[in-house]
Motif scaffolding. Sequence first.
Motif, PDB file in Angstrom:
ATOM      1  N   ARG A 217       0.837  -1.202   0.000  1.00  0.00           N
ATOM      2  CA  ARG A 217       0.000   0.000   0.000  1.00  0.00           C
ATOM      3  C   ARG A 217       0.865   1.242   0.000  1.00  0.00           C
ATOM      4  O   ARG A 217       1.979   1.232   0.519  1.00  0.00           O
ATOM      5  CB  ARG A 217      -0.928  -0.012   1.208  1.00  0.00           C
ATOM      6  N   LYS A 218       0.286   2.303  -0.574  1.00  0.00           N
ATOM      7  CA  LYS A 218       1.047   3.537  -0.783  1.00  0.00           C
ATOM      8  C   LYS A 218       1.433   4.207   0.533  1.00  0.00           C
ATOM      9  O   LYS A 218       2.470   4.814   0.646  1.00  0.00           O
ATOM     10  CB  LYS A 218       0.212   4.489  -1.629  1.00  0.00           C
ATOM     11  N   GLY A 219       0.599   4.103   1.531  1.00  0.00           N
ATOM     12  CA  GLY A 219       0.933   4.736   2.803  1.00  0.00           C
ATOM     13  C   GLY A 219       0.528   3.852   3.951  1.00  0.00           C
ATOM     14  O   GLY A 219       0.017   2.741   3.750  1.00  0.00           O
ATOM     15  N   LYS A 220       0.713   4.366   5.162  1.00  0.00           N
ATOM     16  CA  LYS A 220       0.387   3.566   6.352  1.00  0.00           C
ATOM     17  C   LYS A 220      -0.799   4.171   7.111  1.00  0.00           C
ATOM     18  O   LYS A 220      -1.098   3.804   8.238  1.00  0.00           O
ATOM     19  CB  LYS A 220       1.590   3.519   7.296  1.00  0.00           C
ATOM     20  N   ILE A 221      -1.451   5.166   6.489  1.00  0.00           N
ATOM     21  CA  ILE A 221      -2.508   5.891   7.205  1.00  0.00           C
ATOM     22  C   ILE A 221      -3.895   5.591   6.619  1.00  0.00           C
ATOM     23  O   ILE A 221      -4.835   5.288   7.328  1.00  0.00           O
ATOM     24  CB  ILE A 221      -2.217   7.411   7.160  1.00  0.00           C
ATOM     25  N   LYS A 222      -3.988   5.684   5.280  1.00  0.00           N
ATOM     26  CA  LYS A 222      -5.272   5.455   4.603  1.00  0.00           C
ATOM     27  C   LYS A 222      -5.125   4.266   3.651  1.00  0.00           C
ATOM     28  O   LYS A 222      -4.077   4.113   3.025  1.00  0.00           O
ATOM     29  CB  LYS A 222      -5.654   6.680   3.767  1.00  0.00           C
ATOM     30  N   ASP A 254     -14.577 -11.701   3.727  1.00  0.00           N
ATOM     31  CA  ASP A 254     -13.232 -11.405   3.209  1.00  0.00           C
ATOM     32  C   ASP A 254     -12.920  -9.912   3.350  1.00  0.00           C
ATOM     33  O   ASP A 254     -11.787  -9.522   3.640  1.00  0.00           O
ATOM     34  CB  ASP A 254     -13.127 -11.827   1.738  1.00  0.00           C
ATOM     35  N   ILE A 255     -13.951  -9.081   3.134  1.00  0.00           N
ATOM     36  CA  ILE A 255     -13.755  -7.623   3.252  1.00  0.00           C
ATOM     37  C   ILE A 255     -13.514  -7.267   4.721  1.00  0.00           C
ATOM     38  O   ILE A 255     -12.582  -6.521   5.059  1.00  0.00           O
ATOM     39  CB  ILE A 255     -15.002  -6.883   2.718  1.00  0.00           C
ATOM     40  N   ILE A 256     -14.351  -7.827   5.578  1.00  0.00           N
ATOM     41  CA  ILE A 256     -14.247  -7.506   7.013  1.00  0.00           C
ATOM     42  C   ILE A 256     -12.890  -7.950   7.554  1.00  0.00           C
ATOM     43  O   ILE A 256     -12.234  -7.214   8.300  1.00  0.00           O
ATOM     44  CB  ILE A 256     -15.437  -8.150   7.776  1.00  0.00           C
ATOM     45  N   GLN A 257     -12.451  -9.099   7.105  1.00  0.00           N
ATOM     46  CA  GLN A 257     -11.138  -9.591   7.545  1.00  0.00           C
ATOM     47  C   GLN A 257     -10.030  -8.626   7.087  1.00  0.00           C
ATOM     48  O   GLN A 257      -9.109  -8.318   7.837  1.00  0.00           O
ATOM     49  CB  GLN A 257     -10.906 -10.975   6.953  1.00  0.00           C
ATOM     50  N   GLU A 258     -10.150  -8.139   5.859  1.00  0.00           N
ATOM     51  CA  GLU A 258      -9.129  -7.203   5.347  1.00  0.00           C
ATOM     52  C   GLU A 258      -9.124  -5.912   6.169  1.00  0.00           C
ATOM     53  O   GLU A 258      -8.075  -5.387   6.532  1.00  0.00           O
ATOM     54  CB  GLU A 258      -9.371  -6.908   3.859  1.00  0.00           C
ATOM     55  N   VAL A 259     -10.330  -5.411   6.497  1.00  0.00           N
ATOM     56  CA  VAL A 259     -10.407  -4.171   7.291  1.00  0.00           C
ATOM     57  C   VAL A 259      -9.806  -4.413   8.678  1.00  0.00           C
ATOM     58  O   VAL A 259      -9.021  -3.598   9.170  1.00  0.00           O
ATOM     59  CB  VAL A 259     -11.867  -3.660   7.385  1.00  0.00           C
ATOM     60  N   ARG A 260     -10.117  -5.554   9.280  1.00  0.00           N
ATOM     61  CA  ARG A 260      -9.566  -5.866  10.613  1.00  0.00           C
ATOM     62  C   ARG A 260      -8.043  -5.917  10.574  1.00  0.00           C
ATOM     63  O   ARG A 260      -7.359  -5.428  11.466  1.00  0.00           O
ATOM     64  CB  ARG A 260     -10.078  -7.225  11.105  1.00  0.00           C
ATOM     65  N   LEU A 262      -6.166  -4.308   8.526  1.00  0.00           N
ATOM     66  CA  LEU A 262      -5.659  -2.927   8.385  1.00  0.00           C
ATOM     67  C   LEU A 262      -5.662  -2.215   9.738  1.00  0.00           C
ATOM     68  O   LEU A 262      -4.743  -1.456  10.051  1.00  0.00           O
ATOM     69  CB  LEU A 262      -6.509  -2.152   7.365  1.00  0.00           C
ATOM     70  N   VAL A 263      -6.704  -2.471  10.533  1.00  0.00           N
ATOM     71  CA  VAL A 263      -6.770  -1.879  11.876  1.00  0.00           C
ATOM     72  C   VAL A 263      -5.551  -2.345  12.675  1.00  0.00           C
ATOM     73  O   VAL A 263      -4.853  -1.542  13.303  1.00  0.00           O
ATOM     74  CB  VAL A 263      -8.060  -2.302  12.614  1.00  0.00           C
ATOM     75  N   ALA A 264      -5.277  -3.643  12.600  1.00  0.00           N
ATOM     76  CA  ALA A 264      -4.147  -4.202  13.361  1.00  0.00           C
ATOM     77  C   ALA A 264      -2.837  -3.561  12.928  1.00  0.00           C
ATOM     78  O   ALA A 264      -1.905  -3.421  13.715  1.00  0.00           O
ATOM     79  CB  ALA A 264      -4.092  -5.712  13.169  1.00  0.00           C
ATOM     80  N   GLN A 265      -2.769  -3.135  11.672  1.00  0.00           N
ATOM     81  CA  GLN A 265      -1.542  -2.504  11.178  1.00  0.00           C
ATOM     82  C   GLN A 265      -1.500  -1.006  11.483  1.00  0.00           C
ATOM     83  O   GLN A 265      -0.561  -0.330  11.112  1.00  0.00           O
ATOM     84  CB  GLN A 265      -1.418  -2.714   9.670  1.00  0.00           C
ATOM     85  N   GLY A 266      -2.546  -0.487  12.092  1.00  0.00           N
ATOM     86  CA  GLY A 266      -2.549   0.914  12.505  1.00  0.00           C
ATOM     87  C   GLY A 266      -3.178   1.895  11.510  1.00  0.00           C
ATOM     88  O   GLY A 266      -3.084   3.105  11.680  1.00  0.00           O
ATOM     89  N   TYR A 267      -3.822   1.386  10.467  1.00  0.00           N
ATOM     90  CA  TYR A 267      -4.474   2.305   9.509  1.00  0.00           C
ATOM     91  C   TYR A 267      -5.608   3.052  10.200  1.00  0.00           C
ATOM     92  O   TYR A 267      -6.296   2.505  11.064  1.00  0.00           O
ATOM     93  CB  TYR A 267      -4.997   1.532   8.294  1.00  0.00           C
ATOM     94  N   GLN A 268      -5.785   4.311   9.799  1.00  0.00           N
ATOM     95  CA  GLN A 268      -6.797   5.172  10.424  1.00  0.00           C
ATOM     96  C   GLN A 268      -8.051   5.339   9.557  1.00  0.00           C
ATOM     97  O   GLN A 268      -9.070   5.801  10.032  1.00  0.00           O
ATOM     98  CB  GLN A 268      -6.207   6.581  10.657  1.00  0.00           C
ATOM     99  N   GLU A 269      -7.916   5.044   8.270  1.00  0.00           N
ATOM    100  CA  GLU A 269      -9.056   5.293   7.374  1.00  0.00           C
ATOM    101  C   GLU A 269      -9.080   4.240   6.273  1.00  0.00           C
ATOM    102  O   GLU A 269      -8.034   3.894   5.727  1.00  0.00           O
ATOM    103  CB  GLU A 269      -8.898   6.692   6.751  1.00  0.00           C
ATOM    104  N   VAL A 270     -10.279   3.743   5.964  1.00  0.00           N
ATOM    105  CA  VAL A 270     -10.419   2.879   4.789  1.00  0.00           C
ATOM    106  C   VAL A 270     -11.456   3.488   3.851  1.00  0.00           C
ATOM    107  O   VAL A 270     -12.435   4.088   4.291  1.00  0.00           O
ATOM    108  CB  VAL A 270     -10.859   1.423   5.127  1.00  0.00           C
ATOM    109  N   THR A 271     -11.208   3.326   2.550  1.00  0.00           N
ATOM    110  CA  THR A 271     -12.210   3.708   1.555  1.00  0.00           C
ATOM    111  C   THR A 271     -12.615   2.445   0.817  1.00  0.00           C
ATOM    112  O   THR A 271     -11.777   1.766   0.208  1.00  0.00           O
ATOM    113  CB  THR A 271     -11.654   4.749   0.563  1.00  0.00           C
TER     114      THR A 271
END
Length: 519
Positions: A217-222, A254-260, A262-271
């Motif tokens: 991913r391009k960044g670690k925030i979004k 599969d989507i929910i798992q991906e979002v979870r 990302l949360v574990a990795q510290g992401y603050q925003e998902v689109t």
Amino acid sequence: MNEEQRKQQAQIIPIDNNIERIKNTSSDEMISKYFQTSYEPQSPDIKKARKRRNEDVQIHYDFAIPEDVATIGKGKKFLIRTYGCQMNEHDTEVMAGILTEMGYEPTSDTNDADIILLNTCAIRENAENKVFGEIGHLKPLKLEKPDLIIGVCGCMSQEESVVDRILKKHQHIDLIFGTHNIHRLPQLVKEALFGKEMIVEVWSKEGDVIENLPKVRKGKIKAWVNIMYGCDKFCTYCIVPMTRGKERSRRPQDIIQEVRHLVAQGYQEVTLLGQNVNAYGKDFEDIEYGLGDLMNAIHKIDIPRVRFTTSHPRDFDDRLIEVLAQGGNLLDHIHLPVQSGSSEILKKMNRKYTREDYLELVRKIRKAIPNVTLTTDIIVGFPNETEEQFEETMTLMEEVGFEAAYTYIYSPREGTPAARKKDDVPESVKKQRLYRLNELVNKQSAESMKTYKGKTVKVLVEGESKKDPDVLAGYTEKNKLVNFKGPRSSIGKIVEVEITEAKTWSLDGVMVENTVEVN
Ligand code: SAM
Ligand code: SF4
């Protein structure tokens, strides 16, 4: 996916001596071979759209980099140039992930790259022209470095006319692959490297869902998260249903798992991403589950901000409005492309709603979410658009009170129904209309910005401002860009900023001390 399925769907046509072969084969013959099993790049039509809904979509969880190419990129570098929408940006993240797993490292210097991929956009003619310009620029580099692999992928490679043009005029290209073939990148790179042949792989099947693809991913925030692929709406001006295939949704788990994750990795925003996210779940045969249900599930996940794009007004249902009205991490900014304010033009565009329907939807949304910010996409100069019809777009812009809009002059796309229409609107009139519309968009944006002066907003800090490294920049919940002075330690966090200055497209402010909200 097993080898048999691959054989059925794939079309790899290696060319031993590309130039020799091109000399000896008529281009029509060649093109018909490349596309003989591919989705016919003809005029989109609604009957076909309905039919293709019934086709089987398979979900594959078995993606793996084949052992024989697992270290093929060691000591080598890749560069991917991305054109177009968020979907393409996210596809680039997937391709970067695959290449990284093959041992490649990224570079931003074309001279340093061993593999260059152009991830292309076909939405308007000027997007295509840019890519052909870049293909031309890369020729001297290829002549200097014959081992360099140059690939063209993304939406343009799904178009027969584009592949035709590359075959005829740009034989320095090594690899062309379609939007449904991204997961085949390891095999395609291998073919290109060892065969030294031009590889064209554009799949006949309109796409399955491939899970577990690696991503850088391009960044670690979004982060972008695909929730569905393709589009079955067939707006008469649009090439997307042909370049991206039929609508197909990822399974909710599969989507929910991906979002979870990302949360574990510290992401603050998902689109949440899709060409038409409101159609999410309509293709499920075993469960009744739509975008509202998915947003409701993600609402409960501990991620501070959730956005989604792009919404089609037609499928925006009451359940979704009810869920969004809960607020919390579901932000009160909705991008809702209207395209035109004239019901007659909307009909010709096959948008399947009228001006009144759209206004009714806006009324419902505002009732449930009173503070909502609405933004939109508008096309001016659709074939034979009259002055009155254009004026209806201007009045709708005001009536809805859009705070921003992406505005475009209609661009005819080969193979779409609108492109076959005779058009009596001169280009100069279209440009004038775009100018007038943009003046109004700027005015409305500036007015909305002014209302923030003196207020405190929550900003997700993304980094330093491009113009001044002492200034930090980030976005509010309503997606307004804010520049402010603050400590670098706030990057990646949500902070409060008091707005001191409002510009047309951005806000200036000062960070409120000790307001770091999320760590
Ligand atoms: N699916 C989204 C929707 O229905 O609104 C839009 C996706 S499209 C990638 C982004 C925008 O490009 C569209 O909303 C439309 O305004 C614009 N667009 C698409 N085809 C176009 C064309 N042929 N000429 C000009 N603009 C176009
Ligand atoms: Fe294109 Fe969007 Fe219409 Fe689909 S819904 S055809 S992506 S404009």
